[in-house]
Design an enzyme around this catalytic site. Structure first.
Site: not given
Length: 303
Positions: A98, A232, A96, A61, A187, A153, A272
Protein backbone atom coordinates in the site's frame (compact mmCIF):
# COMPACT_ATOMS: atom_id res chain seq x y z
CA UNK A 1 -8.23 53.81 -7.84
CA UNK A 2 -4.98 51.96 -7.05
CA UNK A 3 -6.05 51.42 -3.42
CA UNK A 4 -9.45 50.11 -4.50
CA UNK A 5 -7.85 47.73 -7.02
CA UNK A 6 -5.31 46.39 -4.55
CA UNK A 7 -8.01 45.93 -1.90
CA UNK A 8 -10.16 44.00 -4.31
CA UNK A 9 -7.22 41.82 -5.28
CA UNK A 10 -6.41 41.13 -1.62
CA UNK A 11 -10.04 40.30 -0.90
CA UNK A 12 -10.13 37.88 -3.81
CA UNK A 13 -6.91 36.28 -2.61
CA UNK A 14 -8.19 35.81 0.94
CA UNK A 15 -11.53 34.50 -0.25
CA UNK A 16 -9.69 32.01 -2.43
CA UNK A 17 -7.71 30.91 0.59
CA UNK A 18 -10.66 29.81 2.66
CA UNK A 19 -14.18 31.04 3.19
CA UNK A 20 -14.42 29.80 6.78
CA UNK A 21 -10.96 30.97 7.90
CA UNK A 22 -9.86 27.54 9.02
CA UNK A 23 -7.61 24.82 7.67
CA UNK A 24 -9.45 21.51 7.41
CA UNK A 25 -7.36 18.36 7.82
CA UNK A 26 -8.78 14.95 6.96
CA UNK A 27 -7.83 11.28 7.02
CA UNK A 28 -9.50 8.77 4.72
CA UNK A 29 -8.92 5.07 4.23
CA UNK A 30 -10.25 4.48 0.71
CA UNK A 31 -10.53 0.72 0.69
CA UNK A 32 -8.43 -0.95 -2.04
CA UNK A 33 -7.90 2.26 -4.00
CA UNK A 34 -6.60 0.82 -7.26
CA UNK A 35 -7.49 0.35 -10.90
CA UNK A 36 -11.02 -1.03 -10.45
CA UNK A 37 -12.08 1.79 -8.17
CA UNK A 38 -10.45 4.30 -10.49
CA UNK A 39 -12.81 3.07 -13.22
CA UNK A 40 -15.91 3.34 -11.00
CA UNK A 41 -17.30 6.72 -12.04
CA UNK A 42 -19.81 7.12 -9.21
CA UNK A 43 -17.31 6.13 -6.53
CA UNK A 44 -14.72 8.51 -7.97
CA UNK A 45 -17.21 11.39 -7.94
CA UNK A 46 -17.74 10.85 -4.23
CA UNK A 47 -14.01 10.53 -3.53
CA UNK A 48 -13.32 13.81 -5.33
CA UNK A 49 -16.12 15.55 -3.39
CA UNK A 50 -14.67 14.32 -0.11
CA UNK A 51 -11.16 15.48 -1.03
CA UNK A 52 -12.40 18.93 -2.06
CA UNK A 53 -13.80 19.47 1.41
CA UNK A 54 -10.27 19.25 2.83
CA UNK A 55 -7.20 21.48 2.67
CA UNK A 56 -4.92 18.58 3.58
CA UNK A 57 -6.09 14.99 3.31
CA UNK A 58 -4.30 11.75 4.06
CA UNK A 59 -5.32 8.90 1.75
CA UNK A 60 -4.61 5.29 2.66
CA UNK A 61 -4.86 1.87 1.04
CA UNK A 62 -3.61 3.14 -2.30
CA UNK A 63 -2.83 0.01 -4.31
CA UNK A 64 -1.32 1.36 -7.47
CA UNK A 65 1.74 -0.34 -8.91
CA UNK A 66 1.61 1.98 -11.95
CA UNK A 67 1.55 5.21 -9.90
CA UNK A 68 -1.52 6.53 -11.72
CA UNK A 69 -3.94 7.26 -8.85
CA UNK A 70 -2.54 10.60 -7.66
CA UNK A 71 -1.92 12.04 -11.17
CA UNK A 72 -5.51 11.08 -12.04
CA UNK A 73 -6.77 12.83 -8.90
CA UNK A 74 -4.79 15.95 -9.78
CA UNK A 75 -6.55 16.13 -13.13
CA UNK A 76 -9.96 15.89 -11.46
CA UNK A 77 -9.15 18.32 -8.65
CA UNK A 78 -7.15 21.09 -10.27
CA UNK A 79 -9.88 23.37 -11.50
CA UNK A 80 -10.21 26.57 -9.50
CA UNK A 81 -7.93 25.38 -6.69
CA UNK A 82 -4.49 23.91 -7.26
CA UNK A 83 -3.70 20.73 -5.36
CA UNK A 84 -0.38 18.99 -5.06
CA UNK A 85 0.61 15.74 -3.40
CA UNK A 86 3.37 13.74 -1.79
CA UNK A 87 3.24 9.96 -1.76
CA UNK A 88 5.20 7.23 -0.06
CA UNK A 89 6.86 4.26 -1.65
CA UNK A 90 4.85 1.03 -1.78
CA UNK A 91 4.88 -0.38 1.74
CA UNK A 92 4.27 -3.86 3.10
CA UNK A 93 6.15 -6.91 4.28
CA UNK A 94 5.15 -9.34 1.55
CA UNK A 95 3.53 -9.15 -1.87
CA UNK A 96 0.68 -7.00 -0.49
CA UNK A 97 1.66 -3.32 -0.75
CA UNK A 98 0.00 0.00 0.00
CA UNK A 99 0.93 3.68 -0.18
CA UNK A 100 0.21 6.73 1.94
CA UNK A 101 -0.50 9.98 0.10
CA UNK A 102 -1.11 13.54 1.26
CA UNK A 103 -3.07 15.83 -1.05
CA UNK A 104 -2.95 19.52 -0.16
CA UNK A 105 -3.91 22.97 -1.45
CA UNK A 106 -0.77 24.75 -2.56
CA UNK A 107 -2.09 28.24 -1.73
CA UNK A 108 -2.53 27.25 1.90
CA UNK A 109 0.32 24.93 2.81
CA UNK A 110 3.68 23.71 1.60
CA UNK A 111 5.81 20.68 2.35
CA UNK A 112 9.06 21.43 4.15
CA UNK A 113 10.44 17.92 4.68
CA UNK A 114 9.39 14.29 4.50
CA UNK A 115 10.84 10.94 5.42
CA UNK A 116 9.91 7.31 5.88
CA UNK A 117 10.34 6.23 9.48
CA UNK A 118 13.19 3.74 9.92
CA UNK A 119 11.53 0.84 11.72
CA UNK A 120 14.71 -0.95 12.77
CA UNK A 121 15.29 -0.25 16.47
CA UNK A 122 17.51 -2.76 18.21
CA UNK A 123 15.34 -5.36 19.94
CA UNK A 124 12.17 -3.84 18.49
CA UNK A 125 12.54 -4.08 14.73
CA UNK A 126 9.84 -4.14 12.07
CA UNK A 127 6.90 -3.28 14.30
CA UNK A 128 4.97 -1.51 11.54
CA UNK A 129 3.45 -3.34 8.61
CA UNK A 130 3.43 0.01 6.81
CA UNK A 131 5.86 2.34 8.54
CA UNK A 132 4.77 5.99 8.84
CA UNK A 133 5.53 8.36 5.95
CA UNK A 134 6.19 11.50 7.99
CA UNK A 135 5.58 14.93 6.43
CA UNK A 136 6.41 18.36 7.82
CA UNK A 137 3.92 20.98 6.60
CA UNK A 138 4.11 24.77 6.80
CA UNK A 139 1.36 27.36 6.52
CA UNK A 140 1.73 31.16 6.78
CA UNK A 141 -1.99 31.52 7.44
CA UNK A 142 -2.62 29.32 10.48
CA UNK A 143 -1.98 30.15 14.12
CA UNK A 144 0.48 27.25 14.20
CA UNK A 145 2.87 27.93 11.33
CA UNK A 146 4.23 24.42 10.98
CA UNK A 147 3.27 20.93 12.06
CA UNK A 148 4.26 17.35 11.39
CA UNK A 149 1.73 14.72 10.31
CA UNK A 150 2.47 11.08 11.12
CA UNK A 151 0.16 8.69 9.24
CA UNK A 152 -0.54 5.11 10.19
CA UNK A 153 -2.56 2.25 8.77
CA UNK A 154 -2.12 -0.65 11.16
CA UNK A 155 -2.46 -4.35 10.60
CA UNK A 156 -5.58 -5.09 12.68
CA UNK A 157 -4.10 -7.95 14.71
CA UNK A 158 -1.06 -5.81 15.63
CA UNK A 159 -2.90 -2.55 16.30
CA UNK A 160 -2.07 -2.30 20.00
CA UNK A 161 1.67 -2.61 19.40
CA UNK A 162 1.70 -0.34 16.34
CA UNK A 163 -0.28 2.45 18.02
CA UNK A 164 1.98 2.24 21.07
CA UNK A 165 5.04 2.48 18.83
CA UNK A 166 3.91 5.89 17.54
CA UNK A 167 5.45 7.35 20.70
CA UNK A 168 8.84 6.14 19.47
CA UNK A 169 8.12 7.74 16.09
CA UNK A 170 7.34 10.99 17.91
CA UNK A 171 10.62 10.85 19.82
CA UNK A 172 12.58 10.10 16.66
CA UNK A 173 11.02 12.89 14.59
CA UNK A 174 11.31 15.43 17.40
CA UNK A 175 15.02 14.65 17.72
CA UNK A 176 15.53 14.73 13.94
CA UNK A 177 13.66 17.94 13.14
CA UNK A 178 13.33 19.74 16.50
CA UNK A 179 9.60 20.35 16.02
CA UNK A 180 6.86 20.72 18.63
CA UNK A 181 3.50 20.27 16.91
CA UNK A 182 2.40 16.80 15.82
CA UNK A 183 -0.68 15.25 14.25
CA UNK A 184 -1.04 11.46 14.26
CA UNK A 185 -3.83 10.30 12.00
CA UNK A 186 -5.02 7.32 10.05
CA UNK A 187 -6.77 3.99 10.25
CA UNK A 188 -5.43 2.77 13.58
CA UNK A 189 -7.98 -0.08 13.76
CA UNK A 190 -8.33 1.34 17.26
CA UNK A 191 -11.57 -0.23 18.34
CA UNK A 192 -13.80 -3.26 18.75
CA UNK A 193 -11.90 -6.54 19.02
CA UNK A 194 -8.62 -5.14 17.68
CA UNK A 195 -8.10 -2.81 20.66
CA UNK A 196 -10.27 -4.06 23.55
CA UNK A 197 -10.72 -1.81 26.60
CA UNK A 198 -8.18 -3.73 28.68
CA UNK A 199 -5.49 -3.06 26.04
CA UNK A 200 -5.50 0.74 26.32
CA UNK A 201 -3.29 0.64 29.43
CA UNK A 202 -0.53 -0.81 27.24
CA UNK A 203 -0.65 2.04 24.70
CA UNK A 204 1.63 4.94 25.61
CA UNK A 205 -0.07 7.17 23.05
CA UNK A 206 -3.17 6.91 25.25
CA UNK A 207 -1.72 6.77 28.77
CA UNK A 208 0.47 9.87 28.30
CA UNK A 209 -1.92 12.83 28.76
CA UNK A 210 0.23 15.05 26.54
CA UNK A 211 -1.17 13.16 23.55
CA UNK A 212 -4.67 14.53 22.94
CA UNK A 213 -7.19 12.28 21.19
CA UNK A 214 -9.73 14.16 19.04
CA UNK A 215 -11.78 11.15 17.91
CA UNK A 216 -13.27 9.34 20.89
CA UNK A 217 -13.81 5.64 21.51
CA UNK A 218 -17.56 6.05 21.07
CA UNK A 219 -17.37 7.27 17.48
CA UNK A 220 -18.27 5.04 14.54
CA UNK A 221 -15.95 5.42 11.57
CA UNK A 222 -17.32 2.39 9.71
CA UNK A 223 -19.79 2.53 6.83
CA UNK A 224 -21.58 -0.74 7.54
CA UNK A 225 -24.63 -0.33 9.76
CA UNK A 226 -23.85 -3.73 11.27
CA UNK A 227 -20.62 -2.39 12.81
CA UNK A 228 -19.81 0.46 15.17
CA UNK A 229 -16.06 0.88 15.71
CA UNK A 230 -13.77 3.86 16.18
CA UNK A 231 -11.07 2.54 13.88
CA UNK A 232 -9.92 5.89 12.47
CA UNK A 233 -8.33 8.39 14.82
CA UNK A 234 -6.64 11.78 15.12
CA UNK A 235 -4.20 12.47 17.97
CA UNK A 236 -2.32 15.72 18.68
CA UNK A 237 0.87 16.52 20.56
CA UNK A 238 1.99 20.09 21.27
CA UNK A 239 0.14 22.71 23.30
CA UNK A 240 0.10 25.26 20.49
CA UNK A 241 -1.60 22.96 18.01
CA UNK A 242 -4.04 21.69 20.64
CA UNK A 243 -5.00 25.29 21.43
CA UNK A 244 -5.41 26.06 17.71
CA UNK A 245 -8.13 23.50 17.05
CA UNK A 246 -11.45 25.08 16.14
CA UNK A 247 -13.91 24.06 18.89
CA UNK A 248 -16.25 21.21 17.94
CA UNK A 249 -14.58 20.81 14.54
CA UNK A 250 -13.31 17.25 15.01
CA UNK A 251 -15.44 14.30 14.03
CA UNK A 252 -16.50 11.77 11.43
CA UNK A 253 -17.75 12.83 7.99
CA UNK A 254 -20.65 10.59 7.00
CA UNK A 255 -20.45 10.87 3.22
CA UNK A 256 -23.24 8.34 2.82
CA UNK A 257 -25.68 10.67 4.55
CA UNK A 258 -24.21 13.85 3.05
CA UNK A 259 -24.46 12.59 -0.54
CA UNK A 260 -27.64 10.51 -0.06
CA UNK A 261 -26.08 7.15 -0.96
CA UNK A 262 -27.33 3.68 -0.26
CA UNK A 263 -25.12 1.51 1.92
CA UNK A 264 -24.05 -0.47 -1.15
CA UNK A 265 -23.12 2.74 -3.01
CA UNK A 266 -21.18 4.01 0.00
CA UNK A 267 -19.32 0.72 0.33
CA UNK A 268 -18.26 1.04 -3.30
CA UNK A 269 -16.35 4.10 -2.11
CA UNK A 270 -14.96 2.67 1.13
CA UNK A 271 -15.87 0.79 4.27
CA UNK A 272 -14.48 3.72 6.31
CA UNK A 273 -15.75 7.26 6.81
CA UNK A 274 -13.15 10.06 6.88
CA UNK A 275 -12.22 11.74 10.16
CA UNK A 276 -11.36 15.43 10.30
CA UNK A 277 -10.71 18.59 12.29
CA UNK A 278 -9.84 22.23 11.57
CA UNK A 279 -7.05 24.56 12.64
CA UNK A 280 -7.66 28.26 13.18
CA UNK A 281 -6.27 30.81 10.78
CA UNK A 282 -4.09 33.50 12.32
CA UNK A 283 -5.71 36.65 13.60
CA UNK A 284 -3.86 38.75 11.01
CA UNK A 285 -5.50 36.89 8.14
CA UNK A 286 -8.89 37.00 9.84
CA UNK A 287 -8.64 40.73 10.52
CA UNK A 288 -7.51 41.42 6.95
CA UNK A 289 -10.57 39.76 5.53
CA UNK A 290 -12.92 41.48 7.99
CA UNK A 291 -11.35 44.86 7.28
CA UNK A 292 -11.71 44.49 3.52
CA UNK A 293 -15.28 43.24 3.85
CA UNK A 294 -16.13 46.30 6.01
CA UNK A 295 -14.67 48.65 3.43
CA UNK A 296 -16.72 47.00 0.71
CA UNK A 297 -19.90 47.71 2.67
CA UNK A 298 -19.18 51.44 2.73
CA UNK A 299 -20.58 52.94 -0.47
CA UNK A 300 -18.35 55.60 -2.08
CA UNK A 301 -19.71 59.13 -2.16
CA UNK A 302 -20.33 60.63 -5.59
CA UNK A 303 -19.92 64.34 -6.15
Amino acid sequence: MLLRTSSAALLLFILCLHSSLALKLCSFNIRSFGESKKENRQAMEVIVKVIKRCDIILLMEIKDSNNMICPMLMEKLNGGTTYNYVISSRLGRNVYKEQYAFLYKEKLVSVKKRYLYHDYQVGDADVFSREPFVVWFQSPFTVVKDFVIVPLHTTPEASVKEIDELVDVYTDVKHLWNVENFIFMGDFNAGCSYVPKKAWKNIRLRTDPKFVWLIGDGEDTTVKKSTSCAYDRIVLRGQDIVNSVVPKSSGVFDFQKAYKLTEAEALDVSDHFPVEFTLQFSRAVTNSKKSIQSRKKVKPKHS
